[in-house]
Design an enzyme around this catalytic site. Structure first.
Site, PDB file in Angstrom:
ATOM      1  N   CYS A 198     -16.611  -3.834  -4.564  1.00  0.00           N
ATOM      2  CA  CYS A 198     -15.765  -5.015  -4.386  1.00  0.00           C
ATOM      3  C   CYS A 198     -16.243  -5.796  -3.178  1.00  0.00           C
ATOM      4  O   CYS A 198     -17.160  -5.363  -2.479  1.00  0.00           O
ATOM      5  CB  CYS A 198     -14.294  -4.646  -4.297  1.00  0.00           C
ATOM      6  SG  CYS A 198     -13.785  -4.075  -2.705  1.00  0.00           S
ATOM      7  N   ARG A 206      -2.182 -11.255  -4.736  1.00  0.00           N
ATOM      8  CA  ARG A 206      -2.179  -9.821  -4.995  1.00  0.00           C
ATOM      9  C   ARG A 206      -1.390  -9.084  -3.918  1.00  0.00           C
ATOM     10  O   ARG A 206      -0.813  -8.037  -4.186  1.00  0.00           O
ATOM     11  CB  ARG A 206      -3.616  -9.278  -4.999  1.00  0.00           C
ATOM     12  CG  ARG A 206      -4.403  -9.604  -6.260  1.00  0.00           C
ATOM     13  CD  ARG A 206      -5.723  -8.858  -6.249  1.00  0.00           C
ATOM     14  NE  ARG A 206      -5.537  -7.581  -5.573  1.00  0.00           N
ATOM     15  CZ  ARG A 206      -6.330  -7.101  -4.620  1.00  0.00           C
ATOM     16  NH1 ARG A 206      -7.396  -7.750  -4.258  1.00  0.00           N
ATOM     17  NH2 ARG A 206      -6.063  -5.951  -4.048  1.00  0.00           N
ATOM     18  N   ASN A 234       0.802  -1.222   0.000  1.00  0.00           N
ATOM     19  CA  ASN A 234       0.000   0.000   0.000  1.00  0.00           C
ATOM     20  C   ASN A 234       0.839   1.278   0.000  1.00  0.00           C
ATOM     21  O   ASN A 234       0.307   2.370  -0.142  1.00  0.00           O
ATOM     22  CB  ASN A 234      -0.970   0.004   1.186  1.00  0.00           C
ATOM     23  CG  ASN A 234      -2.050  -1.051   1.012  1.00  0.00           C
ATOM     24  OD1 ASN A 234      -2.290  -1.521  -0.105  1.00  0.00           O
ATOM     25  ND2 ASN A 234      -2.688  -1.447   2.101  1.00  0.00           N
TER      26      ASN A 234
HETATM   27  C1  UD1 Z   1      -8.481   1.490   3.007  1.00  0.00           C
HETATM   28  C2  UD1 Z   1      -7.844   1.535   4.376  1.00  0.00           C
HETATM   29  C3  UD1 Z   1      -6.411   1.185   4.182  1.00  0.00           C
HETATM   30  C4  UD1 Z   1      -6.343  -0.185   3.514  1.00  0.00           C
HETATM   31  C5  UD1 Z   1      -7.137  -0.215   2.203  1.00  0.00           C
HETATM   32  C6  UD1 Z   1      -7.230  -1.596   1.572  1.00  0.00           C
HETATM   33  C7  UD1 Z   1      -8.381   2.992   6.257  1.00  0.00           C
HETATM   34  C8  UD1 Z   1      -8.673   4.363   6.687  1.00  0.00           C
HETATM   35  N1  UD1 Z   1      -8.054   2.836   4.957  1.00  0.00           N
HETATM   36  O1  UD1 Z   1      -7.825   2.419   2.175  1.00  0.00           O
HETATM   37  O2  UD1 Z   1      -5.750   1.190   5.428  1.00  0.00           O
HETATM   38  O3  UD1 Z   1      -5.039  -0.528   3.260  1.00  0.00           O
HETATM   39  O4  UD1 Z   1      -8.437   0.209   2.466  1.00  0.00           O
HETATM   40  O5  UD1 Z   1      -8.038  -2.441   2.291  1.00  0.00           O
HETATM   41  O6  UD1 Z   1      -8.403   2.069   7.032  1.00  0.00           O
HETATM   42  N2  UD1 Z   1     -14.432   6.773   1.448  1.00  0.00           N
HETATM   43  C9  UD1 Z   1     -15.408   7.622   0.983  1.00  0.00           C
HETATM   44  N3  UD1 Z   1     -15.177   8.310  -0.173  1.00  0.00           N
HETATM   45  C10 UD1 Z   1     -14.017   8.196  -0.881  1.00  0.00           C
HETATM   46  C11 UD1 Z   1     -13.026   7.325  -0.403  1.00  0.00           C
HETATM   47  C12 UD1 Z   1     -13.277   6.628   0.764  1.00  0.00           C
HETATM   48  O7  UD1 Z   1     -16.464   7.749   1.593  1.00  0.00           O
HETATM   49  O8  UD1 Z   1     -13.869   8.859  -1.913  1.00  0.00           O
HETATM   50  C13 UD1 Z   1     -14.671   6.004   2.668  1.00  0.00           C
HETATM   51  C14 UD1 Z   1     -14.561   4.520   2.444  1.00  0.00           C
HETATM   52  O9  UD1 Z   1     -15.754   3.935   2.050  1.00  0.00           O
HETATM   53  C15 UD1 Z   1     -14.107   4.008   3.793  1.00  0.00           C
HETATM   54  C16 UD1 Z   1     -13.265   5.133   4.317  1.00  0.00           C
HETATM   55  O10 UD1 Z   1     -13.650   6.289   3.590  1.00  0.00           O
HETATM   56  O11 UD1 Z   1     -15.190   3.843   4.654  1.00  0.00           O
HETATM   57  C17 UD1 Z   1     -11.776   4.890   4.138  1.00  0.00           C
HETATM   58  O12 UD1 Z   1     -11.494   4.665   2.764  1.00  0.00           O
HETATM   59  P1  UD1 Z   1     -10.055   4.815   2.135  1.00  0.00           P
HETATM   60  O13 UD1 Z   1      -9.069   5.062   3.216  1.00  0.00           O
HETATM   61  O14 UD1 Z   1     -10.115   5.751   0.995  1.00  0.00           O
HETATM   62  O15 UD1 Z   1      -9.878   3.432   1.530  1.00  0.00           O
HETATM   63  P2  UD1 Z   1      -8.581   2.976   0.905  1.00  0.00           P
HETATM   64  O16 UD1 Z   1      -7.746   4.058   0.395  1.00  0.00           O
HETATM   65  O17 UD1 Z   1      -8.992   1.878  -0.010  1.00  0.00           O
END
Ligand code: UD1
Length: 422
Positions: free
Chosen positions: A116, A399, A23
């Site tokens: 997903c 992955r 990550n």
């Molecule tokens: C998240 C995890 C990260 C992990 C990755 C893969 C957290 C804070 N982040 O990162 O540690 O490695 O998944 O599993 O634990 N969200 C929104 N709008 C957006 C983007 C996100 O509402 O545009 C929400 C998501 O639904 C989620 C939260 O914000 O509830 C955190 O999301 P985000 O940190 O962006 O997810 P990843 O970057 O995928």
């Protein structure tokens, strides 16, 4: 398709070496698009997601010279500014090219990733970041289209209802690095992978400060240079081996890791009764018998990571007593619990909470992996179960874990890969 055949009941013992953080690596590879000069990323983990990101960069016309664990990346010539659905649907992290492309080339067309297995994955905060920097953002035919002559720095609040977003913080920070003027991101994610990306950008000549705090400041520069960079170790891989040591009642030294990135997890392990010793760049985790039940709530860093929730749900399935695990980041992230039931676990899932009544022993079964970390949880359960467990759909695991079966075998486990790539 590949599957794992796990013969359970052997305590893990010995030393394991952790790879660089997936990550951290994925956004860093995307950030190479911000400069025409060559960036060399060393100590790359051998992972399918890394191959996919390099394939995406190549498909855009970027020169990628890979030698084992190093890649020299030069986005010097003509670069196509599109990330097609075919690649984005395989790996959501492809969306990390959005910020760099708009910032450097004034336009980007990136496929929307869709949902997903772990739940809704909205991108509104990524779009808020791009619009906040003055890009004109539209969504058409399943693609995000972002355009701007030159981005303009601005103050913005980037946290959503669920708190900060790692992905949106990274995308906006990369874009702001080449914007005119200063950007201040409030509600920024504080994850170590964000700090690593900021460190890499600063090596390229960017002016990012405050990484690791909720307020990031980025003073935009006209152009960025090249650099050689080695990303941080993978805290999730390290945490997975820590859980594996405990669930098997083993004793494992985990090398090339950052215990300071894992304080919430180490605290959980100590309270569950494991023996924990930490050093500089290593830690030793030992379990003896069943762990104590304990409650866990996932939270943004420095809280307990959502990416370790599945593995710890497996661990607590054999704890003494009843544990409550609450998932506050991705509410649908309990598919592994349904598979653990098939192995004799007693888990009640209601919404974003799992109540786990620990059982003395899990029993082997054929189980199906639904996502990356769920796969790891099922392998851990197999290591602890009596008999032989078969974990299907191991491609999820490849992955994000480098040769997991090799590393586990090195610790005395019996794990075999069977089948074909599929
Ligand atoms: C998240 C995890 C990260 C992990 C990755 C893969 C957290 C804070 N982040 O990162 O540690 O490695 O998944 O599993 O634990 N969200 C929104 N709008 C957006 C983007 C996100 O509402 O545009 C929400 C998501 O639904 C989620 C939260 O914000 O509830 C955190 O999301 P985000 O940190 O962006 O997810 P990843 O970057 O995928």
């Amino acid at each position: 398709m590949y599957r794992f055949i796990v013969a359970g009941g052997r305590p893990l013992r010995g030393t394991v070496q952790i790879a660089s953080a997936k990550n951290a690596v994925l956004p860093i590879l995307a950030a190479c698009l911000l400069t025409e000069e060559t960036c060399t990323i060393t100590n790359l983990p051998m992972l399918e997601d890394v191959n996919t990101m390099l394939r995406l960069l190549r498909s855009m016309g970027v020169t990628v010279e890979r030698k084992g664990r190093s890649a020299r990346i030069t986005a010097g010539g003509r670069v196509a500014t599109e990330a097609p659905y075919d690649i984005v649907r395989k790996m959501r992290a492809s969306y990390y090219v959005l910020g760099p492309l708009v910032a450097r080339f004034g336009q980007a067309r990136v496929s929307l990733p869709g949902g997903c297995a772990i739940g809704a994955r909205p991108v509104d905060l990524h779009l808020r970041g791009m619009s906040g920097l003055g890009a004109k953002v539209t969504i058409e035919h399943g693609y995000i289209d972002a355009r701007a002559k030159r981005l303009a720095g601005a103050p913005m609040m980037l946290a959503g209802a669920k708190g900060p977003s790692v992905g949106a913080t990274a995308n906006t920070m990369m874009a702001a690095a080449l914007a005119r003027g200063e950007t201040v991101i409030s509600g920024a994610a504080c994850e170590p992978e964000i700090v690593d990306l900021a460190d890499f950008l600063n090596c390229l000549g960017a002016k990012v400060s405050g990484a690791g705090t909720p307020e990031l400041r980025i003073r935009g520069v006209r152009r960025l240079g090249g650099a050689e960079y080695r990303p941080i170790p993978d805290r999730i891989e390290a945490g997975t081996f820590a859980a594996a040591a405990c669930i098997t009642g083993g004793d494992v030294e985990i090398r090339h890791c950052r215990p300071d990135h894992l304080t919430a997890m180490l605290d959980v392990l100590r309270r569950a009764g494991a023996r924990v010793e930490t050093g500089r760049g290593s830690m030793r985790i030992a379990g003896s018998g069943r762990v104590n039940a304990i409650d866990i709530t996932t939270a943004p860093y420095p809280g307990f990571p959502t990416d370790l929730q599945a593995q710890f749900t497996a661990l607590l399935a054999t704890a003494r007593g009843t544990s409550v695990v609450t998932e506050s980041i991705f509410e649908g992230r309990f598919l592994h619990a349904m598979e653990l039931l098939r192995m004799g676990a007693r888990i009640d899932v209601k919404g974003s909470t799992a109540v786990i009544h620990g059982v003395e022993k899990l029993s082997s079964a054929q189980v199906m992996a639904s996502d990356l970390r769920a796969s790891a949880a099922l392998v851990l359960a197999g290591l602890a179960a009596g008999g032989t467990t078969e974990v299907l759909r191991i491609y999820h695991l490849d992955r994000g874990y480098e040769r997991l079966e090799k590393k586990l075998t090195g610790l005395g486990a019996k794990v075999e890969r069977a089948g074909s790539p599929g």
